[in-house]
Every structure is written in C-alpha cells, then in structure tokens.
Write a protein that holds these residues in place. Structure first.
Motif, PDB file in Angstrom:
ATOM      1  N   CYS A  30       0.865  -1.177   0.000  1.00 27.52           N
ATOM      2  CA  CYS A  30       0.000   0.000   0.000  1.00 27.52           C
ATOM      3  C   CYS A  30       0.905   1.231   0.000  1.00 27.52           C
ATOM      4  O   CYS A  30       1.826   1.312   0.808  1.00 27.52           O
ATOM      5  CB  CYS A  30      -0.909   0.013   1.226  1.00 27.52           C
ATOM      6  SG  CYS A  30      -1.949   1.500   1.318  1.00 27.52           S
ATOM      7  N   ARG A  33       0.220   5.537   4.140  1.00 26.05           N
ATOM      8  CA  ARG A  33       0.750   5.195   5.469  1.00 26.05           C
ATOM      9  C   ARG A  33      -0.164   5.813   6.519  1.00 26.05           C
ATOM     10  O   ARG A  33       0.208   6.776   7.202  1.00 26.05           O
ATOM     11  CB  ARG A  33       2.194   5.708   5.630  1.00 26.05           C
ATOM     12  CG  ARG A  33       3.222   4.970   4.771  1.00 26.05           C
ATOM     13  CD  ARG A  33       3.397   3.516   5.221  1.00 26.05           C
ATOM     14  NE  ARG A  33       4.381   2.790   4.423  1.00 26.05           N
ATOM     15  CZ  ARG A  33       4.110   2.144   3.297  1.00 26.05           C
ATOM     16  NH1 ARG A  33       2.871   2.156   2.808  1.00 26.05           N
ATOM     17  NH2 ARG A  33       5.057   1.491   2.670  1.00 26.05           N
ATOM     18  N   LEU A  43       2.092  -3.437   4.304  1.00 22.71           N
ATOM     19  CA  LEU A  43       2.296  -2.242   3.499  1.00 22.71           C
ATOM     20  C   LEU A  43       3.448  -2.340   2.491  1.00 22.71           C
ATOM     21  O   LEU A  43       3.343  -1.792   1.399  1.00 22.71           O
ATOM     22  CB  LEU A  43       2.485  -1.025   4.408  1.00 22.71           C
ATOM     23  CG  LEU A  43       1.316  -0.783   5.382  1.00 22.71           C
ATOM     24  CD1 LEU A  43       1.517   0.523   6.133  1.00 22.71           C
ATOM     25  CD2 LEU A  43      -0.028  -0.798   4.662  1.00 22.71           C
ATOM     26  N   GLY A  74      -6.394  -5.384   1.903  1.00 18.56           N
ATOM     27  CA  GLY A  74      -4.939  -5.344   1.828  1.00 18.56           C
ATOM     28  C   GLY A  74      -4.350  -4.680   3.045  1.00 18.56           C
ATOM     29  O   GLY A  74      -4.943  -4.711   4.120  1.00 18.56           O
ATOM     30  N   GLY A  75      -3.243  -3.935   2.687  1.00 14.88           N
ATOM     31  CA  GLY A  75      -2.746  -3.487   1.396  1.00 14.88           C
ATOM     32  C   GLY A  75      -3.769  -2.658   0.603  1.00 14.88           C
ATOM     33  O   GLY A  75      -4.829  -2.347   1.110  1.00 14.88           O
ATOM     34  N   GLU A  76      -3.368  -2.266  -0.584  1.00  9.93           N
ATOM     35  CA  GLU A  76      -4.197  -1.390  -1.407  1.00  9.93           C
ATOM     36  C   GLU A  76      -4.592  -2.102  -2.705  1.00  9.93           C
ATOM     37  O   GLU A  76      -3.785  -2.198  -3.637  1.00  9.93           O
ATOM     38  CB  GLU A  76      -3.441  -0.101  -1.710  1.00  9.93           C
ATOM     39  CG  GLU A  76      -4.138   0.840  -2.662  1.00  9.93           C
ATOM     40  CD  GLU A  76      -5.582   1.132  -2.256  1.00  9.93           C
ATOM     41  OE1 GLU A  76      -5.801   1.721  -1.199  1.00  9.93           O
ATOM     42  OE2 GLU A  76      -6.504   0.754  -3.022  1.00  9.93           O
ATOM     43  N   GLY A 104      -7.774   2.962   0.055  1.00  9.93           N
ATOM     44  CA  GLY A 104      -7.408   4.095   0.898  1.00  9.93           C
ATOM     45  C   GLY A 104      -7.613   5.423   0.192  1.00  9.93           C
ATOM     46  O   GLY A 104      -7.523   6.475   0.823  1.00  9.93           O
ATOM     47  N   TYR A 133      -7.789   5.258   6.554  1.00 18.28           N
ATOM     48  CA  TYR A 133      -8.162   5.097   7.960  1.00 18.28           C
ATOM     49  C   TYR A 133      -7.624   6.290   8.744  1.00 18.28           C
ATOM     50  O   TYR A 133      -6.439   6.631   8.634  1.00 18.28           O
ATOM     51  CB  TYR A 133      -7.575   3.797   8.525  1.00 18.28           C
ATOM     52  CG  TYR A 133      -7.756   3.682  10.021  1.00 18.28           C
ATOM     53  CD1 TYR A 133      -9.021   3.575  10.566  1.00 18.28           C
ATOM     54  CD2 TYR A 133      -6.656   3.692  10.882  1.00 18.28           C
ATOM     55  CE1 TYR A 133      -9.200   3.488  11.947  1.00 18.28           C
ATOM     56  CE2 TYR A 133      -6.819   3.601  12.249  1.00 18.28           C
ATOM     57  CZ  TYR A 133      -8.095   3.495  12.779  1.00 18.28           C
ATOM     58  OH  TYR A 133      -8.272   3.406  14.134  1.00 18.28           O
ATOM     59  N   ARG A 218      -8.992  -5.095   7.693  1.00 18.40           N
ATOM     60  CA  ARG A 218     -10.169  -4.546   7.062  1.00 18.40           C
ATOM     61  C   ARG A 218     -10.596  -5.498   5.988  1.00 18.40           C
ATOM     62  O   ARG A 218      -9.904  -6.461   5.709  1.00 18.40           O
ATOM     63  CB  ARG A 218      -9.912  -3.161   6.457  1.00 18.40           C
ATOM     64  CG  ARG A 218      -8.863  -3.202   5.381  1.00 18.40           C
ATOM     65  CD  ARG A 218      -8.648  -1.858   4.776  1.00 18.40           C
ATOM     66  NE  ARG A 218      -7.960  -2.048   3.499  1.00 18.40           N
ATOM     67  CZ  ARG A 218      -7.522  -1.077   2.760  1.00 18.40           C
ATOM     68  NH1 ARG A 218      -7.689   0.153   3.134  1.00 18.40           N
ATOM     69  NH2 ARG A 218      -6.938  -1.307   1.619  1.00 18.40           N
TER      70      ARG A 218
HETATM   71  S1  SF4 Z   1      -5.318   1.647   6.504  1.00 13.32           S
HETATM   72 FE1  SF4 Z   1      -5.488   0.863   4.390  1.00 13.32          FE
HETATM   73  S2  SF4 Z   1      -4.957   2.641   3.096  1.00 13.32           S
HETATM   74 FE2  SF4 Z   1      -4.198   3.101   5.153  1.00 13.32          FE
HETATM   75  S3  SF4 Z   1      -2.056   2.401   5.196  1.00 13.32           S
HETATM   76 FE3  SF4 Z   1      -3.337   0.698   5.978  1.00 13.32          FE
HETATM   77  S4  SF4 Z   1      -3.765  -0.568   4.163  1.00 13.32           S
HETATM   78 FE4  SF4 Z   1      -3.059   1.438   3.394  1.00 13.32          FE
END
Ligand code: SF4
Length: 218
Positions: A30, A33, A43, A74-76, A104, A133, A218
């Motif tokens: 991702c 951060r 990540l 994930g991850g993204e 994200g 988040y 998530r």
């Molecule tokens: S919460 Fe989701 S968008 Fe934010 S760093 Fe973690 S994986 Fe990435």
C-alpha cells in the motif's frame, strides 16, 4: 497483460467483510501510510506471495456455492487493479460473484486519476469502501474503521444495511494459533486482543503469507 497478483494471504470464508459469506484476498503493498493502520506488515510491496490469476481463479472456483462474494482488501487493491480486474472478469465467467473492495483513496480521486485499470476495476465492483483510515475518527461502523470512510453501493446487487454498526470480529482456529478477521469496532483492538490472548496462553497466528486465513485489518 498482468497475470499475477502479489498477496499477503487469502481467506476461504468470512461473514464480517461484506454482505453474505465471502472469500477474501488481502493484497500485498500500500502506498499510503495511515497512522494506526492495523496491518502495517502488509504495506511493503515485497515480502508477500506471487499468485497467478489462474491459480486464484481455480481456488475461488473450488469454493462451496454458499460463498457468494469476494472481498478485496490489503494493502491497497487499487495498486494492483490490473491483476484484480482480470481476476474478477475471469471468475465471473463461471459464477455471478458479488465483488467488494477497500481502497485508501477516495472514489473521486480514483475517477480523477483516470487510470484505465483502476477505472475498469471500479466498474466491476458492487461495493467500494473508500478513504484512508483516520485513527482520530475511529468509530463502530459497518465494514469501516473511521467516520471519513464511506460505503458506496455501486450496483443494485446489495441494498444498504439499515444498521450501520460493526459486523464484528471473527475468531478462527489455525494450525498455529487463533486468528481474527474483521474491522475492529474499537481503536487499538489488535494490540489489546493479542496481549489478552497471550496472557491466557492462547497463541495468535502470525501474520505471514504462509498462513492463508489470518486478518488484514479490514
Ligand atoms: S489503513 Fe489501508 S490505506 Fe491506510 S495504510 Fe493501511 S492498508 Fe493502506
């Protein structure tokens, strides 16, 4: 043409990350951060497992018919939109999967970017949970961790739930301990839960790519 996806792990079955019973793919990597991200080990874009689309499609196709959805986490997921979009197209040729994804980024950002792969994946989704988040805005919400995150029903396959509270946390037995899946309704859940479990002598399954069904936050 993208033929592989970098993943952290998968789950065969969960009831807490989207409507109905769903399989989950936690992709690896991702670029964001978010402070307080519950899965910081996911990540980096390296250190996961490379799975082919053929392999993942075979796994999903072999799941029981009561698994009606696939959730991308994930991850993204939008960082691997090309591979995931190809996977969704492939599996929907055999079964009418409901597909939900976390991202994200906001949906407005994704549409402005006009990345062809991301736009294609967006067009395949039934539900999108968007936005980073934000720990200071943590709340007890359905499938989201903080109040800035939004649920977008992009098709009419699913109706919005009247109850917008957490779907809860699932505990699953693994060969190497207990693992949990879901979006925690309270902040700092992971550290507190793992500390409490270890105090009781219960081992928490490690977040490793070799453990296919542990939690992605998530
Ligand atoms: S919460 Fe989701 S968008 Fe934010 S760093 Fe973690 S994986 Fe990435």
């Amino acid at each position: 043409m993208t033929t592989t996806i970098e993943i952290s792990r998968v789950a065969d079955r969960t009831a807490v990350l989207g409507p109905g019973l769903r399989a989950v793919i936690w992709v690896r990597g991702c670029p964001l951060r978010c402070p307080g991200c519950v899965a910081p080990e996911d990540l980096p874009f390296v250190g996961g497992v490379t799975r082919t689309i053929d392999d993942l499609a075979g796994w999903l196709g072999g799941l029981p018919s009561d698994i009606t959805g696939l959730t991308l986490s994930g991850g993204e997921p939008m960082a691997q939109a090309a591979g995931l979009s190809a996977l969704v197209e492939r599996i929907r040729a055999d079964r009418d999967w409901s597909v939900m994804s976390f991202t994200g980024w906001t949906v407005e950002h994704l549409r402005r970017q006009q990345d062809a792969d991301q736009i294609r994946l967006l067009g395949q989704l039934d539900i999108l949970v968007d936005g980073p988040y934000v720990a200071a805005r943590h709340a007890d919400l359905l499938w989201r961790g903080s109040t800035n995150q939004r649920l977008h029903f992009l098709t009419d396959r699913h109706a919005p739930s009247v109850q917008d509270t957490s779907a809860g946390i699932e505990l699953q037995l693994a060969e190497d301990g207990v693992q949990w899946v879901g979006v925690p309704p309270v902040p700092d859940f992971r550290a507190g839960f793992e500390t409490a479990m270890r105090a009781q002598g219960v081992e928490i399954a490690p977040f490793t790519p070799t453990n296919p069904t542990d939690e992605g936050g998530r």
